[in-house]
Write a protein that holds these residues in place. Sequence first.
Motif, PDB file in Angstrom:
ATOM      1  N   UNK A 159       0.866  -1.194   0.000  1.00 38.24           N
ATOM      2  CA  UNK A 159       0.000   0.000   0.000  1.00 38.24           C
ATOM      3  C   UNK A 159       0.885   1.220   0.000  1.00 38.24           C
ATOM      4  N   UNK A 160       0.676   2.115  -0.968  1.00 39.17           N
ATOM      5  CA  UNK A 160       1.452   3.358  -1.062  1.00 39.17           C
ATOM      6  C   UNK A 160       0.534   4.416  -1.660  1.00 39.17           C
ATOM      7  N   UNK A 161      -0.414   4.935  -0.853  1.00 41.84           N
ATOM      8  CA  UNK A 161      -1.441   5.846  -1.370  1.00 41.84           C
ATOM      9  C   UNK A 161      -0.872   7.186  -1.821  1.00 41.84           C
ATOM     10  N   UNK A 162      -1.672   7.844  -2.667  1.00 40.00           N
ATOM     11  CA  UNK A 162      -1.284   9.175  -3.129  1.00 40.00           C
ATOM     12  C   UNK A 162      -1.558  10.169  -1.992  1.00 40.00           C
ATOM     13  N   UNK A 163      -0.574  11.012  -1.665  1.00 38.66           N
ATOM     14  CA  UNK A 163      -0.772  11.953  -0.565  1.00 38.66           C
ATOM     15  C   UNK A 163      -1.758  13.068  -0.962  1.00 38.66           C
ATOM     16  N   UNK A 164      -2.299  13.714   0.065  1.00 38.46           N
ATOM     17  CA  UNK A 164      -3.229  14.832  -0.153  1.00 38.46           C
ATOM     18  C   UNK A 164      -2.718  16.051   0.583  1.00 38.46           C
ATOM     19  N   UNK A 165      -2.995  17.271   0.012  1.00 36.52           N
ATOM     20  CA  UNK A 165      -2.596  18.526   0.641  1.00 36.52           C
ATOM     21  C   UNK A 165      -3.817  19.107   1.369  1.00 36.52           C
ATOM     22  N   UNK A 166      -3.593  19.441   2.597  1.00 39.89           N
ATOM     23  CA  UNK A 166      -4.653  20.015   3.428  1.00 39.89           C
ATOM     24  C   UNK A 166      -4.342  21.488   3.653  1.00 39.89           C
ATOM     25  N   UNK A 167      -5.407  22.357   3.616  1.00 36.91           N
ATOM     26  CA  UNK A 167      -5.232  23.784   3.855  1.00 36.91           C
ATOM     27  C   UNK A 167      -5.621  24.604   2.640  1.00 36.91           C
ATOM     28  N   UNK A 168      -5.681  25.935   2.846  1.00 30.81           N
ATOM     29  CA  UNK A 168      -6.091  26.872   1.788  1.00 30.81           C
ATOM     30  C   UNK A 168      -4.877  27.367   1.046  1.00 30.81           C
ATOM     31  N   UNK A 169      -5.048  27.512  -0.257  1.00 30.40           N
ATOM     32  CA  UNK A 169      -3.952  27.973  -1.100  1.00 30.40           C
ATOM     33  C   UNK A 169      -3.912  29.492  -1.090  1.00 30.40           C
ATOM     34  N   UNK A 170      -3.708  30.034   0.101  1.00 25.28           N
ATOM     35  CA  UNK A 170      -3.668  31.477   0.278  1.00 25.28           C
ATOM     36  C   UNK A 170      -2.327  31.866   0.869  1.00 25.28           C
ATOM     37  N   UNK A 173      14.468  -3.967   1.691  1.00 25.67           N
ATOM     38  CA  UNK A 173      13.849  -5.068   0.985  1.00 25.67           C
ATOM     39  C   UNK A 173      12.619  -4.664   0.193  1.00 25.67           C
ATOM     40  N   UNK A 174      12.289  -3.411   0.253  1.00 21.86           N
ATOM     41  CA  UNK A 174      11.113  -2.933  -0.472  1.00 21.86           C
ATOM     42  C   UNK A 174      11.549  -1.889  -1.473  1.00 21.86           C
ATOM     43  N   UNK A 175      10.775  -1.803  -2.536  1.00 16.61           N
ATOM     44  CA  UNK A 175      11.108  -0.850  -3.592  1.00 16.61           C
ATOM     45  C   UNK A 175      10.834   0.558  -3.089  1.00 16.61           C
ATOM     46  N   UNK A 176      11.851   1.374  -3.150  1.00 17.82           N
ATOM     47  CA  UNK A 176      11.648   2.775  -2.791  1.00 17.82           C
ATOM     48  C   UNK A 176      10.596   3.370  -3.727  1.00 17.82           C
ATOM     49  N   UNK A 177       9.544   3.955  -3.112  1.00 16.66           N
ATOM     50  CA  UNK A 177       8.386   4.409  -3.904  1.00 16.66           C
ATOM     51  C   UNK A 177       8.088   5.877  -3.629  1.00 16.66           C
ATOM     52  N   UNK A 178       7.830   6.620  -4.674  1.00 15.27           N
ATOM     53  CA  UNK A 178       7.479   8.042  -4.553  1.00 15.27           C
ATOM     54  C   UNK A 178       6.056   8.256  -5.057  1.00 15.27           C
ATOM     55  N   UNK A 179       5.294   8.973  -4.263  1.00 16.91           N
ATOM     56  CA  UNK A 179       3.914   9.335  -4.654  1.00 16.91           C
ATOM     57  C   UNK A 179       3.772  10.842  -4.572  1.00 16.91           C
ATOM     58  N   UNK A 180       3.129  11.438  -5.605  1.00 19.13           N
ATOM     59  CA  UNK A 180       2.962  12.902  -5.661  1.00 19.13           C
ATOM     60  C   UNK A 180       1.483  13.247  -5.587  1.00 19.13           C
ATOM     61  N   UNK A 181       1.208  14.251  -4.776  1.00 22.00           N
ATOM     62  CA  UNK A 181      -0.181  14.698  -4.584  1.00 22.00           C
ATOM     63  C   UNK A 181      -0.710  15.386  -5.822  1.00 22.00           C
ATOM     64  N   UNK A 182      -2.033  15.589  -5.794  1.00 22.97           N
ATOM     65  CA  UNK A 182      -2.638  16.447  -6.817  1.00 22.97           C
ATOM     66  C   UNK A 182      -2.264  17.890  -6.499  1.00 22.97           C
ATOM     67  N   UNK A 183      -2.257  18.729  -7.533  1.00 21.88           N
ATOM     68  CA  UNK A 183      -1.877  20.128  -7.341  1.00 21.88           C
ATOM     69  C   UNK A 183      -3.022  20.907  -6.691  1.00 21.88           C
ATOM     70  N   UNK A 184      -2.686  21.908  -5.878  1.00 24.92           N
ATOM     71  CA  UNK A 184      -3.682  22.810  -5.289  1.00 24.92           C
ATOM     72  C   UNK A 184      -4.134  23.798  -6.352  1.00 24.92           C
TER      73      UNK A 184
END
Length: 556
Positions: free
Chosen positions: A412-423, A481-492
Amino acid sequence: MPALPRKASAPRRPSGRGAALATTLALLVVPFLGVAPASAADVVTSAVVTDPSRTGAPVVSGTARVGETLTVNPGVWTPEAALTYQWLANGVVIGGATQATYVVGVADLGKAIAVQVTGTLSGYEPTSATSVATSAVKAAVFTSAPTPTISGAAQVGKTLTAVPGTWAPSASFAYQWSRSGVAITGATRSTYALVAADLGKTMTVKVTATNAGYTSVAKTSMATAAVKVGTLTAPVPILAATVRVDTKVTASVTGWTPGATLTRQWYVDGKAIAGQVGSVYTPRAADRGKTLTLRVTGKQTGYTTVTKASAGKVVGYGAFTTAPTPKITGTLRVGQTLSISRGTWSPAPSTYSYQWRANGVAIAGATGATFTLTPAQRGKTISVAVAGRRTAYSTKTVVSASTAAVVQNFTASPTPKIMGSALVGSTLTVSRGTWSPSPSFAYQWKADGVVIAGATGTSLKLTSAHFGKAITVTVTGKAGGWVTTARTSAATARVTTLSVAGTGGYDCPAGYPIKGNAGSGIYHVPSGQYYAVTKPEQCFATEAAAVAAGYRKSQR
């Protein structure tokens, strides 16, 4: 008998008995002649000066032969005189030959020898007399001239040696070997190597002795027994140290009698191998485990034919000459399939077999040319053993190098989410979700896809530098022993701000409709009475923003 003449220039007067005798003779003879002597002295003088005649000659005795001694008998000299000698060869003085004896030399060979004897006495003229010459000098003869003998075996291939014996005096020797009485052309040394042509014949050698001044003498040996058939020098052939299938076997076949004709025959378990008559043989698969030998037969005219066999050697298993180290190809990740590149073997095996290993331990059932990685191999290195097999060959096994450790994807390697206002001024945080298994995390915030320097935490405070840009965050999970994995969030949404400065006129920028009057601390909404006539120092996006900035709403 030679007589010495007195010298006329030196008359001597007699004295003593001689004087009396002379006087008496004068008194008797002179009156008889009718001459009156003046005195007795004059008579003596005339009598002594008279020159008597000479008779006789020296005589040479001895044999006129080189090495012999000649002796001179000088005869009787009157009065007695001192004698000297000079020997002559054909009338020519022989240097240094001045004694009463002379040893005939080599240089005198063929010449006649004489001697000249000279008598001298004080008051007398020297007188010489020469002997009659000898006959021409003859050559000397050896005092010892033995019959030569022959040493050595009378057999073809053997060497005979002439033994001339002891000659006196010593001599130089020449040799001539004969075969049953017939001279052998060129056989003129003291030794002779018997050849096939001598078989059954008797051998003799004639030795001719020479020495300066001596008569040459030739003596012939007794004949040998009839020459026997020769025995070839026949060493046992020696096979190469290693005898195995498909490897050339050479044999050392050296040291035979020169000129022998050699033939070869290879045998396996005592049976001749058809057509294998060369110096090299390559064992076949069918020969494996059997005994290999080589028989060499030598033939030569005048010799007994001989066959020699090598010691037998058991034919061993063949050996692969080339067996390269296999290489593993593929991705080292659970679920991926690895393959083998085994290279080119020589000779080519009939079959190959495989065994995959994890950390050096065989993986049960992993015996194919490919292998799909399972979670059991996660964190382990992989290698593979390749075994080549061929009939009558030793099995050859080669092992690849070990790979790096196998890795596995996170379950399991979910896509991260950004929390907060883009202000501008707001703080954004990341929600990375739940990874399995739980790794360590690293973060990188970006603005419009460009890395924000130093923004590597779980939150990001927006500044005016981010204004108008979309923000993303990349979360990287790492675990052994695990594949290094990168996940990128959706853009604000693009980053905005709650207020902006007024433009100096009566209008606010789009998106910021609330006018704030800094002097009164009152803000005006678009529906207000004084909105149109208010020149704002600050424009707000919302009333809440104006209130937050300390402004109160206009009553009209």
